[in-house]
Design a protein around this motif. Structure first.
Motif, PDB file in Angstrom:
ATOM      1  N   LYS A 158     106.633  25.932  10.088  1.00 45.22           N
ATOM      2  CA  LYS A 158     105.411  25.666  10.576  1.00 45.22           C
ATOM      3  C   LYS A 158     104.862  24.286  10.740  1.00 45.22           C
ATOM      4  O   LYS A 158     105.472  23.272  10.324  1.00 45.22           O
ATOM      5  CB  LYS A 158     104.359  26.052   9.161  1.00 45.22           C
ATOM      6  N   GLU A 200     108.499  27.163   4.396  1.00 44.34           N
ATOM      7  CA  GLU A 200     107.977  28.207   3.326  1.00 44.34           C
ATOM      8  C   GLU A 200     108.993  29.406   3.486  1.00 44.34           C
ATOM      9  O   GLU A 200     109.536  29.682   4.333  1.00 44.34           O
ATOM     10  CB  GLU A 200     106.694  28.703   3.714  1.00 44.34           C
ATOM     11  N   LYS A 201     109.247  29.882   2.321  1.00 41.04           N
ATOM     12  CA  LYS A 201     109.729  31.258   2.206  1.00 41.04           C
ATOM     13  C   LYS A 201     109.157  32.116   2.962  1.00 41.04           C
ATOM     14  O   LYS A 201     107.696  32.430   3.193  1.00 41.04           O
ATOM     15  CB  LYS A 201     109.633  31.723   0.727  1.00 41.04           C
ATOM     16  N   LEU A 203     107.592  35.725   4.263  1.00 39.27           N
ATOM     17  CA  LEU A 203     107.168  36.810   3.657  1.00 39.27           C
ATOM     18  C   LEU A 203     107.207  37.943   4.779  1.00 39.27           C
ATOM     19  O   LEU A 203     106.759  37.887   5.714  1.00 39.27           O
ATOM     20  CB  LEU A 203     105.595  36.590   3.049  1.00 39.27           C
ATOM     21  N   GLN A 232      95.613  41.739  13.763  1.00 41.30           N
ATOM     22  CA  GLN A 232      95.467  40.668  14.565  1.00 41.30           C
ATOM     23  C   GLN A 232      96.361  40.747  16.095  1.00 41.30           C
ATOM     24  O   GLN A 232      97.381  41.632  15.778  1.00 41.30           O
ATOM     25  CB  GLN A 232      95.867  39.532  14.100  1.00 41.30           C
ATOM     26  N   HIS A 235      97.941  36.246  16.701  1.00 42.05           N
ATOM     27  CA  HIS A 235      97.332  35.365  15.770  1.00 42.05           C
ATOM     28  C   HIS A 235      95.813  35.447  15.787  1.00 42.05           C
ATOM     29  O   HIS A 235      95.057  34.687  15.211  1.00 42.05           O
ATOM     30  CB  HIS A 235      97.772  33.925  15.895  1.00 42.05           C
TER      31      HIS A 235
HETATM   32  C1  MV4 Z   1     103.493  33.309   7.229  1.00 36.90           C
HETATM   33  C2  MV4 Z   1     104.126  34.409   7.469  1.00 36.90           C
HETATM   34  C3  MV4 Z   1     104.899  35.100   6.689  1.00 36.90           C
HETATM   35  N1  MV4 Z   1     105.669  34.321   5.524  1.00 36.90           N
HETATM   36  N2  MV4 Z   1     103.984  32.675   6.419  1.00 36.90           N
HETATM   37  C4  MV4 Z   1     100.338  31.801   9.191  1.00 36.90           C
HETATM   38  C5  MV4 Z   1      99.340  31.282  10.148  1.00 36.90           C
HETATM   39  C6  MV4 Z   1      98.947  32.433  10.806  1.00 36.90           C
HETATM   40  N3  MV4 Z   1      98.058  32.360  11.981  1.00 36.90           N
HETATM   41  C7  MV4 Z   1     100.449  33.080  10.858  1.00 36.90           C
HETATM   42  N4  MV4 Z   1     100.920  32.964   9.604  1.00 36.90           N
HETATM   43  C8  MV4 Z   1     101.926  33.396   9.078  1.00 36.90           C
HETATM   44  N5  MV4 Z   1     102.347  32.596   7.844  1.00 36.90           N
HETATM   45  C9  MV4 Z   1     104.855  33.103   5.443  1.00 36.90           C
HETATM   46  N6  MV4 Z   1     105.292  32.127   4.642  1.00 36.90           N
HETATM   47  C10 MV4 Z   1     103.504  35.315   8.435  1.00 36.90           C
HETATM   48  C11 MV4 Z   1     102.345  34.740   9.309  1.00 36.90           C
HETATM   49  C12 MV4 Z   1     101.852  35.686  10.302  1.00 36.90           C
HETATM   50  C13 MV4 Z   1     100.631  36.028  10.370  1.00 36.90           C
HETATM   51  C14 MV4 Z   1      99.647  35.538   9.350  1.00 36.90           C
HETATM   52  C15 MV4 Z   1      98.482  35.885   9.239  1.00 36.90           C
HETATM   53  C16 MV4 Z   1      97.965  36.687  10.226  1.00 36.90           C
HETATM   54  C17 MV4 Z   1      98.632  37.051  11.208  1.00 36.90           C
HETATM   55  C18 MV4 Z   1      99.933  36.828  11.360  1.00 36.90           C
HETATM   56  C19 MV4 Z   1     100.402  36.958  12.417  1.00 36.90           C
HETATM   57  C20 MV4 Z   1     101.961  36.693  12.497  1.00 36.90           C
HETATM   58  C21 MV4 Z   1     102.681  35.871  11.441  1.00 36.90           C
END
Ligand code: MV4
Length: 509
Positions: A158, A200-201, A203, A232, A235
Motif C-alpha cells: 500500500k 500488510e497481511k 485479508l 463500493q 474504491h
Molecule cells: C486491504 C484489503 C485487504 N487486506 N488491506 C484499503 C484502502 C481501501 N480503499 C482499499 N483497501 C483495502 N485494504 C488488507 N490488509 C482490501 C482493501 C480493499 C478495500 C477496502 C475497503 C473498501 C473497498 C476495498 C476495495 C478493494 C480492496
C-alpha cells in the motif's frame, strides 16, 4: 451558538448544512464558483458570495478566499463539509488566526489521526487491532520479501501517501512480489508524488465497516454505531447501510470502544469516522480515520434519530454532548444510495447537463439529501454526485422494500443517472442476504448485465414491466398536489426514460 456560519462547500452537503443552520436559527453563508451561481445551496442560504472560477483550485480549495468571505460577511464559524478543504489542516489553522470557529477537529488532531501511518501507530499504541504488517515505509523490494515471508503470503502493498486503492497491489506469492512492487511504486509516485510503500497481511474478501465517533471539548467521547460500506465500485462507496447485516452487540461494542480509544489518544473533537476491515470470522482491523463528516452520515442519523450536523455545530460552539453512551439507542435499519449523474451503460462516465425534470421520492421512511432542481445544469467541473436517497425501515427487510419503491419513483430527465444500478444491486440475492465484501460490486458488475436468475429476455420483460408500472403509477397519481407535479410533466416522460434505458442498455464491461 453561532450567529452566522460560512459553508465552505457546494452541492448536497452545502444544502444539508444550510438546513441545519436554519433549524438552529443560525444565518447560513454560501460561497459559490461561477458555474454554481444558480445552485440550490446558494438559493437556500441567507447570504451568498462568489469565490471565483469553476476549477476547485481557484475557488473552493482557496483558503484565503474562504477566510476572506468569512471575515467580510462577519461569520463566527466555518463548516467545511466533506471533500475540498475538510481534511486540510490549513483551514482550521487559518480559522484560529482569524478568530473564527472551525466546525471540525483541531489542525493537530487532523494531522495526527488523518495521516495513515501516524494513525496506525496510535492504533497499535492504544491496542486497537491493526492488520499484521509494517508501520513504517519499506525501503527495498528485498526488505519487502523478508517481511512478507515472516507474515506469510498473500500480502498487500500500500502507498504511504495513499488512499482510494491507488498504489495498492495484493501479492499472492513470492514470484509476484517484484512486479507488484514495481507497479505499486510507480503508481504511488504518479498519484501522490510519493512512492513509499508499506506492507500488510492481505485479508481475503473483507468488509468495510466504519464507526461514527463524536467528541466534545469537555472530554466526552461516544460512538454512534456503525455503517456497512462494503458496496463500493473501484474504491468509491456506492451504497451504505446501518446497522451492518453481520453486526453483533459484542462486536459493535468492541469496535466502538476501539474507535473511541483511538480518537481520545489523538485528542480528537467533533465528528469523526474510524474505518475498519472485518474478516469472515468477525475479526476487525483498523484501516484509517476520516477527520470529517462523511457523505454517508444520514444512515447513522436515521437509526439514532440524531442530527450530526447540528451536533457538530453545538460541539464547536463549546456545548457538552447532550447524551451519554448509555443513552444512545439504535432503532430500525437505514440504507443509502449515492445518486450520480453518470451513465451506467457507458462505464459510469459522468453525464453532466441540464436537468429537464426530476422527481422526488417521498412517502414513509424516505429521505432525499439532494443538491439539484429541475432546470439546474449539472456542472462537469465537480464530482457528479447529485444527492443521496435514504430509506429507513423498522428492519432491513422493510428498508430494502422502501428503497426499492423509492428508486421506482426517482427520476431525472435531461441527464443520465446511476439509479438503474441500484435496482440491479437490490435485485441481487447476495445483497438481499447482506453477503457482500469490499470487491463484491466490482465482481458483480464484471459478471455481466443479467439480473440474477433472469435470462436476457426475461430481464427486459421485467424491466419493461417495471417501467410501465412506474409510468402508470405516475399517471394515476398525476392529479392533485403531489411531489411530482405530474401535471407539468410531458406524458411521454416515463416512456422516453424507459425506452432510453431499454435502447441504451449495453452489456456491462
Ligand atoms: C486491504 C484489503 C485487504 N487486506 N488491506 C484499503 C484502502 C481501501 N480503499 C482499499 N483497501 C483495502 N485494504 C488488507 N490488509 C482490501 C482493501 C480493499 C478495500 C477496502 C475497503 C473498501 C473497498 C476495498 C476495495 C478493494 C480492496
Amino acid at each position: 451558538m453561532f450567529k452566522k456560519v460560512l459553508i465552505a462547500n457546494r452541492g448536497e452537503i452545502a444544502v444539508r448544512i444550510a438546513r441545519a443552520c436554519r433549524e438552529l436559527g443560525v444565518r447560513a453563508v454560501a460561497v459559490y464558483s461561477d458555474v454554481d451561481r444558480a445552485s440550490l445551496h446558494v438559493r437556500l442560504a441567507d447570504e451568498a458570495y462568489p469565490i471565483g472560477p469553476a476549477p476547485s483550485r481557484e475557488s473552493y480549495l482557496v483558503v484565503e478566499k474562504i477566510l476572506g468571505v468569512g471575515r467580510y460577511a462577519g461569520c463566527d464559524a466555518i463548516h467545511p463539509g466533506y471533500g475540498f478543504l475538510a481534511e486540510n489542516p490549513a483551514l482550521p489553522r487559518a480559522c484560529v488566526d482569524a478568530g473564527i470557529a472551525f466546525i471540525g477537529p483541531s489542525a493537530a488532531a487532523m494531522e495526527q489521526l488523518g495521516a495513515k501511518t501516524a494513525a496506525r501507530q496510535i492504533a497499535r499504541d492504544v491496542g486497537a487491532p491493526t492488520v499484521p504488517g509494517t508501520l513504517s515505509p519499506i525501503n527495498t523490494v528485498d526488505e519487502a520479501r523478508e517481511i512478507a515471508r515472516e507474515i506469510g503470503f498473500p500480502v498487500i502493498l500500500k502507498a504511504v501517501a495513499g488512499g482510494g486503492g491507488k498504489g495498492m497491489r495484493s501479492v499472492a506469492g513470492e514470484n509476484q512480489l517484484a512486479p507488484a512492487w514495481r507497479d505499486a511504486t510507480s503508481e504511488a509516485l504518479n498519484a501522490f508524488g510519493d512512492s513509499r510503500l508499506y506492507l500488510e497481511k492481505y485479508l481475503e474478501r473483507p468488509r468495510h465497516i466504519e464507526i461514527q465517533v463524536l467528541a466534545d471539548h469537555h472530554g466526552h467521547f461516544v460512538y454512534l454505531g456503525e455503517r456497512e460500506c462494503s458496496v463500493q465500485r473501484r474504491h468509491q462507496k456506492v451504497m451504505e447501510e446501518a446497522p451492518s447485516p453481520i453486526m453483533t452487540a459484542e462486536l459493535r461494542k468492541a469496535m466502538g470502544e476501539a474507535a473511541v480509544k483511538l480518537a481520545r489518544a489523538g485528542t480528537y473533537t467533533n465528528a469523526g469516522t474510524v474505518e475498519f476491515l472485518v474478516d469472515a470470522q468477525r475479526n476487525f482491523y483498523f484501516l484509517e480515520m476520516n477527520t470529517r463528516l462523511q457523505v454517508e452520515h444520514p444512515v447513522t442519523e436515521m437509526v439514532t434519530s440524531l442530527d450530526l450536523v447540528k451536533l457538530q455545530m453545538r460541539i464547536a460552539a463549546g456545548e457538552p454532548l447532550p447524551f451519554s453512551q448509555e443513552e444512545i439507542e439504535l432503532r430500525g435499519h437505514a440504507i443509502e444510495c449515492r445518486i450520480y449523474a453518470e451513465d451506467p451503460d457507458n462505464n459510469f462516465f459522468p453525464s453532466p447537463g441540464k436537468i429537464v425534470d426530476c422527481g422526488v421520492p417521498t412517502g414513509p421512511g424516505i429521505r432525499l439529501d439532494a443538491g439539484i432542481y429541475a432546470g439546474w445544469t449539472v456542472p462537469n467541473e465537480y464530482d457528479p454526485m447529485l444527492g443521496k436517497l435514504i430509506a429507513w425501515g423498522g428492519d432491513r427487510k422493510e428498508a430494502l422494500a422502501r428503497m426499492g419503491r423509492a428508486l421506482q419513483e426517482y427520476y431525472a430527465s435531461g441527464i443520465k443517472t446511476n439509479v438503474s444500478l441500484f435496482r440491479r444491486i437490490l435485485a441481487s440475492g447476495d445483497f438481499q442476504k447482506g453477503a457482500v465484501y469490499t470487491r463484491w460490486l466490482d465482481d458483480f458488475l464484471s459478471a455481466g448485465p443479467a439480473l440474477e436468475g433472469l435470462e436476457d429476455e426475461e430481464e427486459s420483460r421485467a424491466e419493461q414491466a417495471a417501467a410501465i408500472a412506474a409510468f402508470l403509477w405516475h399517471r394515476r397519481h398525476a392529479d392533485g398536489a403531489n411531489a411530482f407535479e405530474a401535471s407539468t410533466i410531458p406524458e411521454s416522460r416515463w416512456k422516453t426514460e424507459s425506452r432510453r434505458e431499454q435502447v441504451n442498455r449495453e452489456p456491462q464491461p
